[in-house]
Design a protein around this motif. Structure first.
Motif: not given
Length: 310
Positions: A100-116
């Motif tokens: 999970w990234p650091e989330q601040t303010g008003n933004k759009e985030y994209r998290i790449s998924l890594v096969d567990a």
């Protein structure tokens, strides 16, 4: 590429969806969130559970993506590692590791998924060869004699300094606590939530507040302005309708908008605050919420307002 895309408003997750590169049967999909460190699962409200909770995915019309419940991510903190498990009915389709990234303010985030299954896979390291035993320590020497005690006045000085430092720290903390308004604004009235609420309720006070405080609040940082608004909401929950007007894309002259150089309209937040105001019996809130609910919306806004627009 498989991704989780989420949008925040003032640091709060307001929408989330899964963007996958596979052909998934969206109508029967669900997911679970597993906190690796805590060894618990998160439910649709973000609360921890010792049992795995499968959260239904939302169908997004005219899109190959599918929606996720924003509140399920509400309790996650930055740098948490989680397993994102995807199911079709009871069959697990895949499991991905996310950070999970650091989330601040008003933004759009994209998290790449890594096969567990690809995480921490590799050959077991070989045991290192035994090392030679360390040399034996020499026999201990007799400790040096204790120094003579200092004069009485010297003994008291460290305690005196520690006491003075403790008193000074308490004074500084007290000043910071009781003088937030003075620190966040040069004008005490302008940073007072009570004065802001009084201005909303009285036309004369509204004119006075605007004349006195417009320039002061225009120069106020976004975070401090948020603090002022949240304090007003705590003091007077009915203030929610003013916050709804602030985010309403169809309103460009609300009272709060006068104290910002620019405002990012947000249908989802406007509907949420109108809903809260309506529950408090403010009659105008219902009409404003219904107008926004009937308005054409993006798929993300449609997803976020679904629980309020019935």
């Amino acid at each position: 590429m498989n991704e989780i895309v989420f949008k925040t408003k003032r640091g709060k997750v307001i929408s989330a969806f899964f963007a996958g590169d596979g052909d998934y049967p969206k109508a029967s999909l669900s997911y679970s969130l597993e906190d690796i460190a805590g060894e618990v699962f998160l439910d649709e409200t973000g609360k921890s559970s010792s049992l795995e909770v499968k959260i239904p995915c939302e169908v997004i019309e005219n899109s190959s993506n599918f929606g996720l419940v924003p509140k399920s991510f509400g309790a996650i903190e930055e740098h948490w590692q989680l397993n994102f498990n995807l199911y079709e009915m009871d069959a697990k389709l895949n499991s991905w590791r996310i950070t999970w990234p650091e989330q601040t303010g008003n933004k759009e985030y994209r998290i790449s998924l890594v096969d567990a299954n690809d995480v921490n896979i590799g050959s077991e390291p070989e045991d290192p060869p035994p090392s030679d035993p360390p040399p034996r320590d020499p026999p201990p020497r007799d400790p040096p004699p204790d120094p003579p005690p200092p004069p009485p006045e010297t003994q008291n000085k460290p305690s005196l300094y520690i006491g003075l430092a403790a008193v000074a720290s308490c004074v500084i903390v007290a000043l910071l606590w009781f003088n937030y308004d003075k620190l966040s604004s040069k004008n005490l009235m302008c940073s007072s939530a009570e004065q802001l609420i009084r201005a909303i309720e009285n036309e004369d006070a509204k004119t006075s507040f605007q004349n006195e405080c417009r320039q002061e609040l225009l120069s106020l940082s976004e975070s401090n302005f948020d603090i002022l608004i949240n304090k007003a909401l705590v003091s007077s929950p009915s203030f929610a309708i003013e916050v709804g007007d602030f985010f309403n894309p169809n309103i460009d002259d609300s009272f709060l908008q006068k104290f910002r150089t620019s405002v990012d309209p947000d249908i989802g937040l406007a509907v949420e605050y109108y809903y809260k105001a309506d529950k408090l019996g403010i009659t105008t809130a219902s009409n404003k919420m219904e107008l926004l609910c009937r308005q054409d919306k993006t798929p993300i806004d449609e997803l976020f307002t679904k629980e309020y627009c019935r």
